[in-house]
Design a protein around this motif. Structure first.
Motif, PDB file in Angstrom:
ATOM      1  N   GLU A 170      -2.558  -8.131 -12.966  1.00 49.91           N
ATOM      2  CA  GLU A 170      -2.664  -7.004 -12.035  1.00 49.91           C
ATOM      3  C   GLU A 170      -3.528  -7.364 -10.822  1.00 49.91           C
ATOM      4  O   GLU A 170      -3.187  -7.031  -9.683  1.00 49.91           O
ATOM      5  N   ILE A 171      -4.619  -8.074 -11.059  1.00 50.95           N
ATOM      6  CA  ILE A 171      -5.484  -8.497  -9.943  1.00 50.95           C
ATOM      7  C   ILE A 171      -4.707  -9.401  -8.989  1.00 50.95           C
ATOM      8  O   ILE A 171      -4.715  -9.210  -7.769  1.00 50.95           O
ATOM      9  N   VAL A 172      -4.006 -10.379  -9.564  1.00 48.72           N
ATOM     10  CA  VAL A 172      -3.214 -11.310  -8.736  1.00 48.72           C
ATOM     11  C   VAL A 172      -2.130 -10.550  -7.978  1.00 48.72           C
ATOM     12  O   VAL A 172      -1.891 -10.783  -6.792  1.00 48.72           O
ATOM     13  N   LYS A 173      -1.495  -9.609  -8.671  1.00 49.51           N
ATOM     14  CA  LYS A 173      -0.428  -8.812  -8.049  1.00 49.51           C
ATOM     15  C   LYS A 173      -0.945  -8.037  -6.835  1.00 49.51           C
ATOM     16  O   LYS A 173      -0.299  -7.981  -5.777  1.00 49.51           O
ATOM     17  N   ARG A 174      -2.118  -7.445  -6.984  1.00 53.34           N
ATOM     18  CA  ARG A 174      -2.694  -6.679  -5.871  1.00 53.34           C
ATOM     19  C   ARG A 174      -3.013  -7.581  -4.684  1.00 53.34           C
ATOM     20  O   ARG A 174      -2.754  -7.233  -3.532  1.00 53.34           O
ATOM     21  N   LEU A 175      -3.593  -8.737  -4.956  1.00 55.58           N
ATOM     22  CA  LEU A 175      -3.931  -9.673  -3.876  1.00 55.58           C
ATOM     23  C   LEU A 175      -2.670 -10.178  -3.175  1.00 55.58           C
ATOM     24  O   LEU A 175      -2.632 -10.305  -1.946  1.00 55.58           O
ATOM     25  N   ARG A 176      -1.622 -10.447  -3.962  1.00 61.70           N
ATOM     26  CA  ARG A 176      -0.358 -10.905  -3.371  1.00 61.70           C
ATOM     27  C   ARG A 176       0.278  -9.810  -2.520  1.00 61.70           C
ATOM     28  O   ARG A 176       0.862 -10.079  -1.468  1.00 61.70           O
ATOM     29  N   LYS A 177       0.143  -8.574  -2.967  1.00 59.22           N
ATOM     30  CA  LYS A 177       0.670  -7.433  -2.212  1.00 59.22           C
ATOM     31  C   LYS A 177      -0.014  -7.339  -0.839  1.00 59.22           C
ATOM     32  O   LYS A 177       0.623  -7.111   0.189  1.00 59.22           O
ATOM     33  N   MET A 178      -1.332  -7.548  -0.818  1.00 66.55           N
ATOM     34  CA  MET A 178      -2.073  -7.509   0.446  1.00 66.55           C
ATOM     35  C   MET A 178      -1.582  -8.612   1.384  1.00 66.55           C
ATOM     36  O   MET A 178      -1.461  -8.411   2.594  1.00 66.55           O
ATOM     37  N   GLN A 179      -1.299  -9.768   0.808  1.00 72.90           N
ATOM     38  CA  GLN A 179      -0.801 -10.898   1.587  1.00 72.90           C
ATOM     39  C   GLN A 179       0.584 -10.561   2.156  1.00 72.90           C
ATOM     40  O   GLN A 179       0.874 -10.836   3.317  1.00 72.90           O
ATOM     41  N   GLU A 180       1.415  -9.922   1.339  1.00 81.59           N
ATOM     42  CA  GLU A 180       2.760  -9.528   1.796  1.00 81.59           C
ATOM     43  C   GLU A 180       2.697  -8.484   2.916  1.00 81.59           C
ATOM     44  O   GLU A 180       3.562  -8.445   3.783  1.00 81.59           O
ATOM     45  N   LEU A 181       1.675  -7.636   2.872  1.00 79.68           N
ATOM     46  CA  LEU A 181       1.507  -6.629   3.932  1.00 79.68           C
ATOM     47  C   LEU A 181       0.984  -7.262   5.229  1.00 79.68           C
ATOM     48  O   LEU A 181       0.816  -6.574   6.228  1.00 79.68           O
ATOM     49  N   ASP A 182       0.695  -8.572   5.163  1.00 78.16           N
ATOM     50  CA  ASP A 182       0.240  -9.347   6.328  1.00 78.16           C
ATOM     51  C   ASP A 182      -1.230  -9.133   6.689  1.00 78.16           C
ATOM     52  O   ASP A 182      -1.632  -9.324   7.838  1.00 78.16           O
TER      53      ASP A 182
END
Length: 254
Positions: free
Chosen positions: A154-166
């Protein structure tokens, strides 16, 4: 580890983790006094926690404080942060007002980085990120859990989501309920930094139990850490001078 982000000559994501010192004053006088007290402190970034400021909902007052802060802090990068009450901050704010505040702050040319809470709603987040980038302002996307530590995935998923949002720098802070939780946060940091991140990330485990996570960023992949001068803005923040000594010692020995 991803590429670094450079702000006023400070390379976040390269070498020793950078030290960010927060300002949590309620009045203009307290805020400016805090900034002056940082003069001889080793710091790479100053965070203006504008949710503490009593005049935050009057933008003319915010801009006036920013102008004076910029004069006092000279070339130190300023991170503009309205931490909402749902993420552990001082005040509630409607998403539309939050977006407007952050966009206007970015447009002043007085700040270098802006914090946007990543789970405000994708459209709102995107609006702040796009506006910040148009103004040449770096975006830190953040998420805080003051109750617990989510699992590693879940932590990794959240960080990746932030990266996807640019967002330029994804950031997560979580509360450990035990020592294993600290390992979970560090493990998630290492996985994100080594496998997914193409930019710097910031992670921390809060309170005394999580203190080690604020010190070992260079080993596991967190690019910036928060140190207090006077009043801490979150549980477990240590004094910025002590923090600097420890980070430097670790760096020399690596």
């Amino acid at each position: 580890m991803g590429a670094y982000v450079e702000v006023r000559g400070v390379r976040i994501g390269e070498g020793v983790p950078k030290i960010c010192v927060p300002i949590v004053g309620k009045t203009k006088e307290e805020i400016l006094a805090a900034a002056k007290s940082f003069e001889n402190v080793k710091k790479d970034v100053v965070e203006f926690r504008v949710d503490w400021f009593e005049g935050v909902f009057d933008f003319a007052q915010v801009e006036n404080v920013l102008k004076e802060l910029r004069e006092i802090l000279k070339n130190t990068p300023i991170l503009f942060t309205f931490r909402t009450s749902k993420e552990g901050g001082e005040k509630e704010i409607e998403p539309e007002v939050y977006v407007e505040l952050n966009k206007r702050a970015a447009a002043t040319g007085l700040i270098d980085l802006v914090d946007v809470e990543a789970f405000t709603g994708d459209a709102f987040v995107k609006e702040v990120i796009d506006a910040a980038h148009e103004s040449g302002v770096v975006v830190v996307a953040s998420n805080h859990d003051f109750d617990k530590t989510p699992d590693k995935e879940e932590i990794v998923k959240r960080l990746r989501k932030m990266q996807e949002l640019d967002a330029d720098i994804p950031k997560i802070a979580v509360m450990p309920q035990n020592k294993k939780d600290v390992l979970t946060l560090l493990s998630a940091t290492e996985e994100m930094a080594s496998e997914y991140a193409d930019r710097p990330i910031i992670t921390m485990s809060m309170a005394g139990t999580g203190l080690i996570s604020r010190l070992c960023g260079e080993v596991f992949g967190s690019a910036l850490t928060f140190g207090a001068v006077g009043k801490a803005s979150a549980p477990g923040q240590m004094n910025a001078e002590d923090l600097n000594k420890i980070l430097t010692l670790i760096h020399k020995s690596l």
